[in-house]
Design a protein around this motif. Structure first.
Motif, PDB file in Angstrom:
ATOM      1  N   GLU A 323       0.824  -1.221   0.000  1.00 25.65           N
ATOM      2  CA  GLU A 323       0.000   0.000   0.000  1.00 25.65           C
ATOM      3  C   GLU A 323       0.855   1.267   0.000  1.00 25.65           C
ATOM      4  O   GLU A 323       0.469   2.281  -0.565  1.00 25.65           O
ATOM      5  N   MET A 324       2.000   1.191   0.644  1.00 25.52           N
ATOM      6  CA  MET A 324       2.855   2.372   0.759  1.00 25.52           C
ATOM      7  C   MET A 324       3.657   2.636  -0.505  1.00 25.52           C
ATOM      8  O   MET A 324       4.266   3.697  -0.643  1.00 25.52           O
ATOM      9  N   GLY A 325       3.675   1.651  -1.412  1.00 21.51           N
ATOM     10  CA  GLY A 325       4.537   1.720  -2.588  1.00 21.51           C
ATOM     11  C   GLY A 325       4.443   3.005  -3.386  1.00 21.51           C
ATOM     12  O   GLY A 325       5.447   3.719  -3.541  1.00 21.51           O
ATOM     13  N   PRO A 326       3.253   3.335  -3.906  1.00 24.34           N
ATOM     14  CA  PRO A 326       3.140   4.514  -4.761  1.00 24.34           C
ATOM     15  C   PRO A 326       3.628   5.781  -4.059  1.00 24.34           C
ATOM     16  O   PRO A 326       4.357   6.594  -4.646  1.00 24.34           O
ATOM     17  N   GLU A 327       3.263   5.908  -2.782  1.00 24.52           N
ATOM     18  CA  GLU A 327       3.663   7.065  -1.985  1.00 24.52           C
ATOM     19  C   GLU A 327       5.190   7.159  -1.901  1.00 24.52           C
ATOM     20  O   GLU A 327       5.784   8.212  -2.135  1.00 24.52           O
ATOM     21  N   ILE A 328       5.822   6.036  -1.571  1.00 24.49           N
ATOM     22  CA  ILE A 328       7.267   6.039  -1.368  1.00 24.49           C
ATOM     23  C   ILE A 328       8.023   6.214  -2.687  1.00 24.49           C
ATOM     24  O   ILE A 328       9.016   6.949  -2.755  1.00 24.49           O
ATOM     25  N   ARG A 329       7.523   5.558  -3.729  1.00 22.53           N
ATOM     26  CA  ARG A 329       8.205   5.679  -5.024  1.00 22.53           C
ATOM     27  C   ARG A 329       8.094   7.087  -5.610  1.00 22.53           C
ATOM     28  O   ARG A 329       8.922   7.508  -6.394  1.00 22.53           O
ATOM     29  N   SER A 330       7.038   7.801  -5.182  1.00 19.87           N
ATOM     30  CA  SER A 330       6.830   9.134  -5.745  1.00 19.87           C
ATOM     31  C   SER A 330       7.786  10.167  -5.147  1.00 19.87           C
ATOM     32  O   SER A 330       7.882  11.287  -5.616  1.00 19.87           O
TER      33      SER A 330
END
Lengths: 401, 458
Positions: A323-330
């Motif tokens: 779930e945290m992926g998009p946030e962290i990758r951005s």
């Protein structure tokens, strides 16, 4: 005239320390530096260094007729750089012989192929760069984490430009076929190398089992079995963890002597040979399409993914970290990205597996935790800390007003 | 058929702790083996349900009668026993009672038993350590004397005795008859009293255990202590784990206890659904680690403010624990339920989201198994025998308050963890039963008889 194709998996995760709820918000050191170093050093001493030495001897002795393949996860390459540069050097020495192929995989030994195609592509690319950098090869054959594979993963692998993929030769998938021929993806331009799990497990699991009728297994006997396949198979894929040598099968079981003797016994018959996966794909024809309609892995009797995603805790943890992926990758925060990606390593989920857990059992030898429940809580506490105290801090815009 | 003379101190439903329950479970399982048991007790209160064995009130049976005599005071004849006057009533783990209190209580006959238990447990604390009735030693002595008399008139192959109160009796009977002696250790004096051991009791334990042919311990934890404290040879100690009544398998399962017919209101109204409940149930005494429970509660409350901490039980540490709760500012979240049994006890289990047993030293510990029978996940200390048979529970060292607090917070926060714990624990529970214990005990009987025979032949 079967060809033998050895591929050894080399991997170490970055293990977490026992991170408790009380640390959330105060302490952001998640990884157990001391333990990771200690385990790496132990495995290097018992397995990587002596086994590499042996393979190098064999390759030189047989003047290139003995060939093997490795897949090194990105995390184990990082640990070699951190904890044992001499181990990396010995793999580079093997690479320089020209008889050793390095396969592609996800850098962080992750399950991202199951859930996050973007992350999957990124990690495979990162890994490709690492193999290029340290071994001067560009991988052409792919092996996914724990040999997890289905048609959909095959599609992604083909899109990444690989010629072939390694997969478990599960009985229900093969049906009437044997694993000893090359097959291909039903729709993509992708060859499939199916693991000959009986012959591979004879070495990887049963070698030292005194209750096994074939014990003790000698190189002569094993070569005899291979020879008996004559006509019923072209390629025997022996895929296994590299720790088979010296870790899973201890040195005193005679595993090293077995391996030292094996090439000679196999090559006694002029029709036999050793190949690496991409050589196999070049030389041998495909015997038709093979569809993997379910997720298959090389683990347990079930050959499925329940060792990583089999209970409520594992599914919750998997969901929470992705779930945290998009946030962290951005973000442009390489350190946070690296931390998060280390959490994607499949081992963290494996430690939460309850299906065979019994306190004091041999399986716990492979887990840094006392129970799968501790493993889950530790992981979730780390996720909570990142969610509540790292992401918001990074994200909050400077206060202007 | 092996004929066993078994010596016990209590038998359900009149029990003060786990010993009576364990004796019932074990003897019932042994009834399925080729074993005939004559069970001697200091007294019967009536109401004991034991069709599977011959239950004998050692102090009541007139001396000089033969084994075949019809006037055995067997449990089936409960009504008659109820009317018998009982001149002394002593509990191995409880404090002495004034003579006036005793007279007042017994005026109403055995019906006042439960009240007595309450009163005994609610009385003020002594100087620490386990508490024993003042006439207990006299009672133990008297039991030994009567057992000796019985043993000489009975025909049996071996003697099997449970815990120190029966050891003098068992030793005397073994000496008089020359039969092999098996002593069963459910707990040791150090478990009950920590450093404040009663030296009389520990010397009874030492002497008896050293002279026994075979010793049965309820866990490896206890076996190890016997070796360390009393210096016994490792090879004569065998471990037999306790079992638990399989839920739903009989009328005695925790969900339908024999007290279910008693109509009494629940102790407190059911908690609001959004408040999670952590339960401690046991004697409030050093051995059970109640203070660690409070320290854990203090930490947990920082992370989840609305958790209820329920403490059920009585004991000498109660005032100290109550004071600690006040010091930690936990009055709003902490509830003391006092001594509970029967339906109220079931209700507490049913309302709990997590059961915690932070025992400092627990030879076995049967309550976690009961909690699991109510589908309540448990956290237990590693210093317990039951932790040897349970994998799918949360475990911690009793002194590691930080670890326990993390486990409690995690278990209450993540339903997934509770789901997986219970799913696996239910499977594990099926393997922990008295049948296994009965079979193993029978094997130990055979082994002991074999050894005795070979010694005799030499």
């Amino acid at each position: 005239m079967p060809a033998l194709c050895f591929y050894f998996q080399v991997h170490q995760p970055f293990r977490l320390r026992r991170y408790r709820r009380q640390s959330v918000g105060y302490d952001h050191q998640y990884f157990d530096e001391a333990k990771n170093r200690a385990i790496f050093s132990k495995v290097a001493e018992k397995c990587y260094l002596p086994a590499n030495r042996l393979l190098l001897d064999l390759i030189r002795h047989h003047e290139g007729r003995f060939r093997v393949a490795f897949s090194l996860s990105g995390t184990v390459i990082e640990q070699m750089l951190l904890y044992g540069p001499e181990v990396l050097a010995s793999f580079q020495e093997l690479a320089a012989t020209g008889s050793v192929e390095f396969l592609g995989e996800t850098f962080y030994h992750s399950l991202s192929a199951l859930h996050d195609p973007v992350e999957f592509f990124d990690q495979v690319e990162l890994h490709r760069q690492a193999v290029q950098k340290y071994f001067n090869q560009s991988p052409r054959v792919f092996r996914n984490t724990e040999l997890i594979y289905n048609d959909e993963i095959g599609r992604q692998v083909a899109a990444l430009g690989f010629q072939a993929v390694c997969a478990e030769g599960a009985d229900d998938i093969l049906g009437w076929r044997t694993p000893h021929f090359i097959t291909e993806h039903p729709h993509e331009n992708l060859k499939i190398l199916t693991k000959s799990y009986r012959l591979a497990d004879d070495i990887a699991f049963r070698f030292s089992n005194r209750g096994w009728p074939e014990w003790p297994l000698t190189a002569e006997k094993y070569a005899g079995w291979i020879h008996h396949l004559n006509g019923a198979g072209e390629l025997v894929n022996l895929f296994m963890d590299y720790e088979t040598f010296g870790e899973h099968q201890w040195e005193d079981t005679g595993i090293f002597q077995f391996m030292r003797r094996l090439p000679t016994e196999i090559l006694k018959h002029p029709d036999n040979c050793f190949v690496t996966p991409s050589e196999a794909v070049e030389r041998l024809p495909s015997h038709g399409p093979l569809s993997f309609s379910r997720l298959v892995s090389w683990a347990d009797l079930e050959r499925d993914v329940t060792a990583w995603l089999g209970n409520s805790m594992q599914n919750k943890a998997f969901q929470a970290v992705h779930e945290m992926g998009p946030e962290i990758r951005s973000r442009n925060n390489p350190e946070l990205l690296e931390t998060w990606r280390r959490l994607l390593t499949s081992d963290h989920l494996y430690y939460m597996c309850t299906k065979w857990f019994s306190d004091g059992d041999v399986h716990t030898y492979f887990s840094p935790y006392k129970s799968p429940y501790e493993a889950f809580l530790t992981f979730m506490n780390v996720i909570t800390d990142i969610k509540l105290h790292i992401i918001p801090v990074v994200a909050s815009p400077p206060k202007i007003f | 058929m092996i004929r066993v003379l078994m010596l016990g101190w209590e038998y359900p439903p009149h029990i003060s702790g786990g010993l009576g329950t364990a004796c019932e479970g074990l003897t019932k399982a042994l009834a399925d083996e080729p074993v005939a048991i004559t069970f001697l007790l200091p007294r019967l209160f009536g109401g004991e349900q034991a069709r599977h064995l011959r239950l004998v009130d050692a102090t009541r049976r007139p001396l000089g009668k033969t084994a075949a005599d019809e006037s055995w005071d067997e449990s089936r004849d409960g009504t008659r026993l109820k009317t018998l006057p009982i001149d002394s009533w002593l509990m191995p783990y409880l404090r002495p009672l004034s003579l006036a209190d005793r007279e007042r209580l017994w005026a109403g006959g055995p019906r006042g038993l439960e009240e007595l238990i309450h009163l005994l447990q609610a009385s003020e604390p002594g100087s620490g350590g386990a508490l024993y009735g003042q006439n207990l030693f006299a009672e133990v002595d008297r039991f030994a004397e009567r057992c000796l008399a019985h043993a000489q008139t009975l025909d049996f192959d071996l003697i099997h005795a449970h815990d120190w109160m029966t050891y003098p009796a068992a030793l005397a009977a073994a000496k008089a008859t020359g039969k092999p002696l098996i002593l069963h250790v459910h707990s040791l004096e150090t478990d009950r009293s920590g450093d404040a051991v009663n030296t009389t009791i520990s010397s009874i334990e030492r002497r008896a255990l050293q002279q026994a042919d075979t010793v049965i311990a309820v866990s490896h934890f206890t076996k190890q202590k016997i070796i360390e404290i009393y210096g016994l040879a490792e090879k004569k100690i065998f471990v037999v784990y306790n079992g638990v009544q399989e839920p739903g398998s009989s009328a005695e399962s925790p969900k339908a206890t024999t007290w279910a017919v008693e109509l009494s209101p629940p102790l407190s109204p059911p908690p609001p659904r959004d408040r999670k409940t952590v339960l401690f149930l046991g004697r409030i005494t050093f051995q059970k680690g109640p203070e660690y429970f409070v320290e854990v509660a203090a930490q947990v409350a920082r992370f989840i403010p609305h958790v209820r901490f329920v403490m059920a039980g009585e004991g000498d540490s109660y005032p100290r624990v109550r004071e600690l709760v006040r010091e930690r500012g936990l009055e709003q979240v902490f509830e003391f339920e006092g001594f509970v049994k029967g339906r109220d006890r079931d209700l507490l289990f049913q309302q709990a989201d997590l059961y915690i047993m932070p025992s400092v030293s627990e030879p076995f510990g049967i309550t976690p198994l009961e909690a699991l029978c109510f589908d309540v996940p448990v956290l237990i200390s590693r210093q317990s025998g039951v932790s040897e048979v349970l994998s799918h529970v949360l475990k911690s060292d009793f002194w590691d308050v930080d670890e326990m607090a993390d486990l409690v917070v995690g278990a209450l926060t993540h339903g997934e963890l509770r789901t997986d714990l219970m799913k696996m624990a239910r499977q594990e529970l099926k393997k922990i039963n008295w049948r296994v214990a009965g079979r193993r005990t029978f094997e130990i009987y055979l082994n002991t008889l074999q050894m005795a025979k070979s010694v005799f032949e030499k």
